[in-house]
Design a protein around this motif. Structure first.
Motif, PDB file in Angstrom:
ATOM      1  N   ASP A  50       0.816  -1.223   0.046  1.00  0.00           N
ATOM      2  CA  ASP A  50      -0.085  -0.152   0.005  1.00  0.00           C
ATOM      3  C   ASP A  50       0.870   1.361   0.214  1.00  0.00           C
ATOM      4  O   ASP A  50       0.676   1.918  -0.905  1.00  0.00           O
ATOM      5  N   SER A  51       1.874   1.323   0.662  1.00  0.00           N
ATOM      6  CA  SER A  51       2.892   2.436   0.722  1.00  0.00           C
ATOM      7  C   SER A  51       3.550   2.530  -0.348  1.00  0.00           C
ATOM      8  O   SER A  51       3.815   3.694  -0.923  1.00  0.00           O
ATOM      9  N   LEU A  52       3.912   1.420  -1.210  1.00  0.00           N
ATOM     10  CA  LEU A  52       4.511   1.444  -2.562  1.00  0.00           C
ATOM     11  C   LEU A  52       3.614   2.260  -3.423  1.00  0.00           C
ATOM     12  O   LEU A  52       4.228   3.253  -4.162  1.00  0.00           O
ATOM     13  N   GLN A  53       2.555   2.028  -3.337  1.00  0.00           N
ATOM     14  CA  GLN A  53       1.404   2.783  -4.145  1.00  0.00           C
ATOM     15  C   GLN A  53       1.382   4.001  -4.122  1.00  0.00           C
ATOM     16  O   GLN A  53       1.520   4.985  -5.085  1.00  0.00           O
ATOM     17  N   GLU A  54       1.448   4.456  -2.829  1.00  0.00           N
ATOM     18  CA  GLU A  54       1.459   5.887  -2.479  1.00  0.00           C
ATOM     19  C   GLU A  54       2.744   6.519  -2.832  1.00  0.00           C
ATOM     20  O   GLU A  54       2.697   7.601  -3.398  1.00  0.00           O
ATOM     21  N   PHE A  55       3.998   6.009  -2.458  1.00  0.00           N
ATOM     22  CA  PHE A  55       5.244   6.676  -3.011  1.00  0.00           C
ATOM     23  C   PHE A  55       5.291   6.873  -4.474  1.00  0.00           C
ATOM     24  O   PHE A  55       5.891   7.686  -4.841  1.00  0.00           O
ATOM     25  N   LYS A  56       4.825   5.747  -5.244  1.00  0.00           N
ATOM     26  CA  LYS A  56       5.000   5.900  -6.646  1.00  0.00           C
ATOM     27  C   LYS A  56       4.192   7.057  -7.316  1.00  0.00           C
ATOM     28  O   LYS A  56       4.471   7.830  -8.280  1.00  0.00           O
ATOM     29  N   SER A  57       2.940   7.133  -6.513  1.00  0.00           N
ATOM     30  CA  SER A  57       1.904   8.185  -7.145  1.00  0.00           C
ATOM     31  C   SER A  57       2.636   9.573  -6.483  1.00  0.00           C
ATOM     32  O   SER A  57       2.248  10.483  -7.334  1.00  0.00           O
ATOM     33  N   ALA A  58       3.453   9.745  -5.720  1.00  0.00           N
ATOM     34  CA  ALA A  58       3.962  10.843  -5.056  1.00  0.00           C
ATOM     35  C   ALA A  58       5.462  11.163  -5.872  1.00  0.00           C
ATOM     36  O   ALA A  58       5.882  12.135  -5.642  1.00  0.00           O
ATOM     37  N   GLY A  59       5.772  10.114  -6.639  1.00  0.00           N
ATOM     38  CA  GLY A  59       7.061  10.302  -7.265  1.00  0.00           C
ATOM     39  C   GLY A  59       8.596  10.463  -6.386  1.00  0.00           C
ATOM     40  O   GLY A  59       9.371  10.786  -6.489  1.00  0.00           O
ATOM     41  N   ARG A  60       8.267   9.328  -5.199  1.00  0.00           N
ATOM     42  CA  ARG A  60       9.395   9.183  -4.086  1.00  0.00           C
ATOM     43  C   ARG A  60      10.100   7.902  -4.614  1.00  0.00           C
ATOM     44  O   ARG A  60      10.055   7.074  -3.980  1.00  0.00           O
ATOM     45  N   ASP A  61      10.791   8.192  -5.617  1.00  0.00           N
ATOM     46  CA  ASP A  61      11.700   7.016  -6.142  1.00  0.00           C
ATOM     47  C   ASP A  61      12.581   6.309  -5.283  1.00  0.00           C
ATOM     48  O   ASP A  61      12.829   5.236  -5.007  1.00  0.00           O
ATOM     49  N   ASP A  62      13.086   7.210  -4.349  1.00  0.00           N
ATOM     50  CA  ASP A  62      14.168   6.726  -3.361  1.00  0.00           C
ATOM     51  C   ASP A  62      13.367   5.834  -2.306  1.00  0.00           C
ATOM     52  O   ASP A  62      13.932   4.778  -1.748  1.00  0.00           O
ATOM     53  N   LEU A  63      12.059   6.285  -1.820  1.00  0.00           N
ATOM     54  CA  LEU A  63      11.394   5.191  -1.025  1.00  0.00           C
ATOM     55  C   LEU A  63      10.840   4.096  -1.737  1.00  0.00           C
ATOM     56  O   LEU A  63      10.459   2.837  -1.017  1.00  0.00           O
ATOM     57  N   VAL A  64      10.560   4.195  -2.976  1.00  0.00           N
ATOM     58  CA  VAL A  64       9.950   3.162  -3.881  1.00  0.00           C
ATOM     59  C   VAL A  64      10.929   1.953  -3.781  1.00  0.00           C
ATOM     60  O   VAL A  64      10.695   0.833  -3.521  1.00  0.00           O
ATOM     61  N   ASP A  65      12.281   2.359  -3.956  1.00  0.00           N
ATOM     62  CA  ASP A  65      13.267   1.269  -4.150  1.00  0.00           C
ATOM     63  C   ASP A  65      13.357   0.573  -2.866  1.00  0.00           C
ATOM     64  O   ASP A  65      13.502  -0.656  -2.718  1.00  0.00           O
ATOM     65  N   LYS A  66      13.504   1.174  -1.758  1.00  0.00           N
ATOM     66  CA  LYS A  66      13.535   0.892  -0.270  1.00  0.00           C
ATOM     67  C   LYS A  66      12.666  -0.082   0.010  1.00  0.00           C
ATOM     68  O   LYS A  66      12.605  -1.204   0.259  1.00  0.00           O
ATOM     69  N   LEU A  67      11.193   0.333  -0.385  1.00  0.00           N
ATOM     70  CA  LEU A  67      10.264  -0.662  -0.351  1.00  0.00           C
ATOM     71  C   LEU A  67      10.221  -1.952  -0.958  1.00  0.00           C
ATOM     72  O   LEU A  67       9.826  -2.702  -0.603  1.00  0.00           O
ATOM     73  N   GLU A  68      10.626  -1.645  -2.492  1.00  0.00           N
ATOM     74  CA  GLU A  68      10.631  -2.776  -2.996  1.00  0.00           C
ATOM     75  C   GLU A  68      11.346  -3.842  -2.570  1.00  0.00           C
ATOM     76  O   GLU A  68      11.089  -4.894  -2.551  1.00  0.00           O
ATOM     77  N   THR A  69      12.680  -3.369  -2.039  1.00  0.00           N
ATOM     78  CA  THR A  69      13.477  -4.404  -1.585  1.00  0.00           C
ATOM     79  C   THR A  69      12.930  -4.916  -0.312  1.00  0.00           C
ATOM     80  O   THR A  69      13.206  -6.266  -0.099  1.00  0.00           O
ATOM     81  N   GLU A  70      12.450  -4.570   0.506  1.00  0.00           N
ATOM     82  CA  GLU A  70      11.699  -4.838   1.842  1.00  0.00           C
ATOM     83  C   GLU A  70      10.604  -5.977   1.450  1.00  0.00           C
ATOM     84  O   GLU A  70      10.462  -6.927   2.153  1.00  0.00           O
ATOM     85  N   ILE A  71       9.727  -5.626   0.298  1.00  0.00           N
ATOM     86  CA  ILE A  71       8.790  -6.408  -0.188  1.00  0.00           C
ATOM     87  C   ILE A  71       9.396  -7.852  -0.439  1.00  0.00           C
ATOM     88  O   ILE A  71       8.962  -8.628  -0.246  1.00  0.00           O
ATOM     89  N   ASN A  72      10.643  -7.732  -1.288  1.00  0.00           N
ATOM     90  CA  ASN A  72      11.119  -8.758  -1.785  1.00  0.00           C
ATOM     91  C   ASN A  72      11.673  -9.944  -0.477  1.00  0.00           C
ATOM     92  O   ASN A  72      11.695 -10.978  -0.763  1.00  0.00           O
ATOM     93  N   PHE A  73      12.388  -9.161   0.613  1.00  0.00           N
ATOM     94  CA  PHE A  73      12.736  -9.700   1.632  1.00  0.00           C
ATOM     95  C   PHE A  73      11.689 -10.554   2.363  1.00  0.00           C
ATOM     96  O   PHE A  73      11.747 -11.707   2.762  1.00  0.00           O
ATOM     97  N   ILE A  74      10.381  -9.942   2.530  1.00  0.00           N
ATOM     98  CA  ILE A  74       9.174 -10.433   3.253  1.00  0.00           C
ATOM     99  C   ILE A  74       8.781 -11.644   2.327  1.00  0.00           C
ATOM    100  O   ILE A  74       8.127 -12.564   2.835  1.00  0.00           O
ATOM    101  N   GLN A  75       8.564 -11.493   1.144  1.00  0.00           N
ATOM    102  CA  GLN A  75       8.098 -12.271   0.301  1.00  0.00           C
ATOM    103  C   GLN A  75       8.900 -13.734   0.456  1.00  0.00           C
ATOM    104  O   GLN A  75       8.303 -14.824  -0.005  1.00  0.00           O
TER     105      GLN A  75
END
Length: 148
Positions: A63-88
């Protein structure tokens, strides 16, 4: 092996290899598991309860990833994608589209669903069977498709 034991081993490995991002995610997941354990009042969580916590953590990040993408926060998008991969990595193997459709079709037959009004019955039958193995939004879409 219990999830908490796996997390402890992975945490030690992350410390040895100085993987700060992975270590942070493991600590967050462990804290969530411990909070859930305290909330439920039992020392050891069942596999189902652990899966619920992991799913919640994953959903929050998505959910946060979608919010950050729409806000153009690429720095946080990369961090969250990494976290999502670890949790998966701790989640069970995800069902394929075909497997998911088979579960949904059998649930529709089981509850004799014929219209979208029966969607609640179908969802309550499907969700326990695929818990942690499929995204709830995707299941919802497929159930709607089959009931229309």
């Amino acid at each position: 092996m219990a999830l908490i034991e796996q997390l402890n081993q992975d945490m030690k490995q992350a410390m040895k290899h100085k993987e700060k991002d992975r270590l942070a995610v493991i600590r967050m997941v462990k804290a969530s598991l411990q909070n859930e354990s305290i909330k439920l009042g039992n020392k050891n969580l069942s596999e189902d309860e652990e899966l619920t916590v992991l799913s919640r953590e994953l959903k929050q990040r998505k959910d946060s990833l979608q919010e950050f993408k729409s806000a153009g926060r690429d720095d946080l998008v990369d961090k969250l994608e990494t976290e999502i991969n670890f949790i998966q990595g701790y989640m069970p193997q995800q069902l394929t589209e075909v497997e998911l459709e088979q579960v949904i079709k059998s649930a529709i037959k089981e509850v004799n669903a014929s219209s979208k009004q029966d969607m609640g019955k179908v969802m309550s039958t499907v969700m326990p069977k695929v818990k942690g193995k499929a995204d709830g939004a995707r299941i919802n879409q497929l159930v709607q498709k089959h009931l229309s």
